[in-house]
Structures are given as structure tokens and as C-alpha cells.
Motif scaffolding. Structure first.
Motif, PDB file in Angstrom:
ATOM      1  N   ARG A  39      73.835  42.918  45.806  1.00 14.04           N
ATOM      2  CA  ARG A  39      73.040  44.070  45.414  1.00 14.04           C
ATOM      3  C   ARG A  39      73.694  44.795  44.233  1.00 14.04           C
ATOM      4  N   TYR A  40      75.008  44.703  44.158  1.00 12.93           N
ATOM      5  CA  TYR A  40      75.750  45.400  43.112  1.00 12.93           C
ATOM      6  C   TYR A  40      76.267  44.462  42.019  1.00 12.93           C
ATOM      7  N   PHE A  41      76.605  43.236  42.377  1.00 13.86           N
ATOM      8  CA  PHE A  41      77.229  42.327  41.431  1.00 13.86           C
ATOM      9  C   PHE A  41      76.575  40.946  41.493  1.00 13.86           C
ATOM     10  N   PRO A  42      76.093  40.442  40.364  1.00 18.84           N
ATOM     11  CA  PRO A  42      75.469  39.114  40.362  1.00 18.84           C
ATOM     12  C   PRO A  42      76.451  37.978  40.643  1.00 18.84           C
ATOM     13  N   SER A  43      77.735  38.199  40.346  1.00 16.93           N
ATOM     14  CA  SER A  43      78.712  37.123  40.509  1.00 16.93           C
ATOM     15  C   SER A  43      80.092  37.719  40.762  1.00 16.93           C
ATOM     16  N   LYS A  44      81.045  36.849  41.057  1.00 18.78           N
ATOM     17  CA  LYS A  44      82.417  37.308  41.257  1.00 18.78           C
ATOM     18  C   LYS A  44      83.007  37.851  39.957  1.00 18.78           C
ATOM     19  N   GLU A  45      82.618  37.269  38.823  1.00 22.13           N
ATOM     20  CA  GLU A  45      83.107  37.761  37.534  1.00 22.13           C
ATOM     21  C   GLU A  45      82.700  39.208  37.293  1.00 22.13           C
ATOM     22  N   ASP A  46      81.489  39.549  37.731  1.00 22.72           N
ATOM     23  CA  ASP A  46      80.982  40.900  37.467  1.00 22.72           C
ATOM     24  C   ASP A  46      81.778  41.977  38.198  1.00 22.72           C
ATOM     25  N   VAL A  47      82.385  41.640  39.323  1.00 21.37           N
ATOM     26  CA  VAL A  47      83.145  42.638  40.055  1.00 21.37           C
ATOM     27  C   VAL A  47      84.440  42.985  39.319  1.00 21.37           C
ATOM     28  N   VAL A  48      84.863  42.104  38.398  1.00 27.11           N
ATOM     29  CA  VAL A  48      86.051  42.387  37.584  1.00 27.11           C
ATOM     30  C   VAL A  48      85.710  43.372  36.478  1.00 27.11           C
ATOM     31  N   PHE A  49      84.472  43.381  36.044  1.00 28.14           N
ATOM     32  CA  PHE A  49      84.030  44.266  34.958  1.00 28.14           C
ATOM     33  C   PHE A  49      82.878  45.149  35.458  1.00 28.14           C
ATOM     34  N   PRO A  50      83.149  46.044  36.384  1.00 27.26           N
ATOM     35  CA  PRO A  50      82.055  46.761  37.048  1.00 27.26           C
ATOM     36  C   PRO A  50      81.379  47.838  36.214  1.00 27.26           C
ATOM     37  N   ASP A  51      82.031  48.305  35.143  1.00 24.12           N
ATOM     38  CA  ASP A  51      81.500  49.465  34.430  1.00 24.12           C
ATOM     39  C   ASP A  51      80.975  49.153  33.039  1.00 24.12           C
ATOM     40  N   HIS A  52      80.961  47.902  32.650  1.00 23.05           N
ATOM     41  CA  HIS A  52      80.541  47.588  31.291  1.00 23.05           C
ATOM     42  C   HIS A  52      79.057  47.862  31.058  1.00 23.05           C
ATOM     43  N   GLU A  53      78.229  47.636  32.045  1.00 26.49           N
ATOM     44  CA  GLU A  53      76.798  47.918  31.865  1.00 26.49           C
ATOM     45  C   GLU A  53      76.580  49.407  31.612  1.00 26.49           C
ATOM     46  N   ARG A  54      77.283  50.230  32.372  1.00 23.96           N
ATOM     47  CA  ARG A  54      77.164  51.680  32.171  1.00 23.96           C
ATOM     48  C   ARG A  54      77.682  52.083  30.785  1.00 23.96           C
ATOM     49  N   ALA A  55      78.815  51.520  30.385  1.00 22.46           N
ATOM     50  CA  ALA A  55      79.395  51.859  29.085  1.00 22.46           C
ATOM     51  C   ALA A  55      78.477  51.415  27.948  1.00 22.46           C
ATOM     52  N   LEU A  56      77.881  50.236  28.088  1.00 14.15           N
ATOM     53  CA  LEU A  56      76.965  49.746  27.059  1.00 14.15           C
ATOM     54  C   LEU A  56      75.732  50.636  26.959  1.00 14.15           C
ATOM     55  N   ALA A  57      75.222  51.079  28.099  1.00 16.28           N
ATOM     56  CA  ALA A  57      74.058  51.966  28.101  1.00 16.28           C
ATOM     57  C   ALA A  57      74.395  53.309  27.459  1.00 16.28           C
ATOM     58  N   GLU A  58      75.575  53.851  27.753  1.00 18.45           N
ATOM     59  CA  GLU A  58      75.987  55.120  27.164  1.00 18.45           C
ATOM     60  C   GLU A  58      76.173  54.996  25.653  1.00 18.45           C
ATOM     61  N   MET A  59      76.762  53.874  25.228  1.00 25.06           N
ATOM     62  CA  MET A  59      76.965  53.667  23.804  1.00 25.06           C
ATOM     63  C   MET A  59      75.631  53.527  23.075  1.00 25.06           C
ATOM     64  N   THR A  60      74.705  52.783  23.666  1.00 30.26           N
ATOM     65  CA  THR A  60      73.395  52.609  23.053  1.00 30.26           C
ATOM     66  C   THR A  60      72.659  53.936  22.948  1.00 30.26           C
ATOM     67  N   GLN A  61      72.735  54.738  23.994  1.00 32.93           N
ATOM     68  CA  GLN A  61      72.098  56.056  23.972  1.00 32.93           C
ATOM     69  C   GLN A  61      72.722  56.946  22.905  1.00 32.93           C
ATOM     70  N   PHE A  62      74.023  56.873  22.759  1.00 32.77           N
ATOM     71  CA  PHE A  62      74.740  57.653  21.742  1.00 32.77           C
ATOM     72  C   PHE A  62      74.263  57.273  20.344  1.00 32.77           C
ATOM     73  N   LEU A  63      74.091  55.986  20.101  1.00 35.42           N
ATOM     74  CA  LEU A  63      73.647  55.529  18.784  1.00 35.42           C
ATOM     75  C   LEU A  63      72.184  55.890  18.528  1.00 35.42           C
ATOM     76  N   GLU A  64      71.358  55.789  19.559  1.00 28.71           N
ATOM     77  CA  GLU A  64      69.939  56.115  19.401  1.00 28.71           C
ATOM     78  C   GLU A  64      69.725  57.594  19.113  1.00 28.71           C
ATOM     79  N   ALA A  65      70.658  58.427  19.553  1.00 31.43           N
ATOM     80  CA  ALA A  65      70.560  59.871  19.319  1.00 31.43           C
ATOM     81  C   ALA A  65      71.090  60.267  17.945  1.00 31.43           C
ATOM     82  N   SER A  66      71.465  59.289  17.139  1.00 30.12           N
ATOM     83  CA  SER A  66      72.016  59.569  15.821  1.00 30.12           C
ATOM     84  C   SER A  66      70.974  60.210  14.911  1.00 30.12           C
TER      85      SER A  66
END
Length: 229
Positions: A39-66
Motif C-alpha cells: 500500500r505504501y511501497f511498490p517494491s523493496k527498493e522504494d522503501v530505501v527511498f521513501p521520500d523522493h516522491e514527496r520531494a519531487l512533488a514539492e520541487m515541481t510545485q516550487f518551479l510551477e509557482a515561478s
């Protein structure tokens, strides 16, 4: 539950190794079922990088607000700095992940795919800002790659130190090279005077002319250049 799964996974990774740890091991230690894990992680690899989706979304929002008035190179550097929050908010976890990733080729490959997504987001933003230039796409791609490389250079320097010191200072130092290299306005905004070109003065004189007279001719030439026309 998400945090519990991450904590359980890294405890097992450190004790047994990444390859020897299964998803069943992780959910058993966390006290949940396999369905909860996926429900939280598609694979074992994803549990190693749990916050990248959130960081990518925040960065994209930051750029869109430019705004149109924002300097695009500085904005891209600011977006990269925003991603650093993910690492700096939990230095111990970040250092553990860095060391684990160095040991497991599959995780290194996964990390590269994540970094590529950050770079693409930056390139898309810069491409839109440089759309009116003949070299707009090339410029956007190269600057995006430079921003990511600078960010990663400062970040890894901090991670190699064990998370000691100021992560933001290390990354800002690296990003400043991008600002200076790609944007003269960025240096001016930072309060740094632009480097002036050196004056070149050519004086033609006789071989036996005294040195004091040669110097006077040079001074006269320079004063003439500085005088208003």
C-alpha cells in the motif's frame, strides 16, 4: 505505519544486509501484513527511498509557482536546494541510506533513475523559460544537468562526512558555480561585482627611450581612455 515499515526495513538491512532481507521479514518485524507494505511501497527498493516522491512533488510545485521576473537559473538552484531538506531533516537515516546504496548495485541504479526525474523536471522548467532562444533546449538540458551535479557534489561531500557540518553550506557552495557560470545576473544579485576585462595598452616607442618616459606614455594613454568623450 509507513514510518514503521521504513524503520523495520533499515534495521534488517543493517543487521542482515539488503539482499538477505525479504519483504516478509520487513512486515513481520513491523507487525503488519504484505498488503500493508505494498500500500505504501511498490517494491523493496522504494522503501530505501521513501521520500523522493514527496520531494519531487514539492520541487515541481516550487518551479510551477515561478514568476516571469524570477531568474530561471537561480530558481532552478533554489529547487535543488529544496530537495536537500529531505536529506537534512534526518541526517542519520540519510547517511545510512548513502552507505547502503554504495554497497548495492541495484540501489545505485534505482537512485540514478530518481536523479534523472529531478533533472527532467528542472529541464522542463528551464526549457519553457528559454523557449525564445535558438539554443533554448540545449541550454535548459545543460543547466539542469549542472544544477543536479552541483547539488549531488555538495550532498555527497556532506554524507561522506557522516552528516557532520552544514549540508546547506556545502550544497550552496557548489550551486554558486552554476550561478556564476551560467548567469551574470546571478552574480550581481549576490552582490558580487562583475569581473571587468583587463585593459591592454600598446605603446610604440624608440628602443633608447628612457623608462620614465615610457611609463608616462602608458599613464597618459590610460587617462585618455577614462576621460569622457
Amino acid at each position: 505505519m509507513r514510518d514503521a515499515l521504513v524503520a523495520a526495513a533499515f534495521r534488517l538491512f543493517l543487521e542482515r544486509g539488503y539482499e538477505a532481507t525479504t519483504i516478509d521479514d520487513i512486515v513481520a518485524l513491523a507487525g503488519v501484513g504484505r498488503r500493508s507494505f505494498f500500500r505504501y511501497f511498490p517494491s523493496k527498493e522504494d522503501v530505501v527511498f521513501p521520500d523522493h516522491e514527496r520531494a519531487l512533488a514539492e520541487m515541481t510545485q516550487f518551479l510551477e509557482a515561478s514568476a516571469d521576473a524570477d531568474d530561471p537559473v537561480s530558481k532552478a538552484c533554489g529547487a535543488a536546494r529544496l530537495v536537500l531538506n529531505m536529506y537534512a531533516e534526518n541526517p542519520t537515516f540519510s547517511v545510512q541510506r548513502y552507505r547502503l546504496t554504495k554497497q548495492v548495485p541495484g540501489l545505485r541504479a534505482y537512485e540514478l533513475s530518481v536523479v534523472w526525474r529531478y533533472e527532467r523536471a528542472l529541464a522542463e522548467y528551464l526549457g519553457a523559460r528559454f523557449a525564445g532562444r535558438p539554443d533554448g533546449k540545449l541550454r535548459a538540458d545543460v543547466i539542469a544537468a549542472a544544477v543536479v551535479a552541483a547539488h549531488n557534489n555538495g550532498l555527497r561531500s556532506w554524507l561522506r562526512s557522516g552528516g557532520e557540518g552544514d549540508a546547506f553550506a556545502a550544497v550552496d557552495h557548489a550551486l554558486e558555480y552554476v550561478r556564476r557560470g551560467w548567469n551574470a545576473e546571478g552574480a550581481a544579485a549576490a552582490g558580487e561585482p562583475a569581473e571587468a576585462e583587463d585593459d591592454v595598452v600598446v605603446v610604440i616607442t624608440r628602443r633608447r627611450t628612457p623608462m620614465w618616459r615610457v611609463v608616462r606614455e602608458i599613464e597618459s594613454s590610460l587617462e585618455g581612455e577614462r576621460s569622457p568623450s
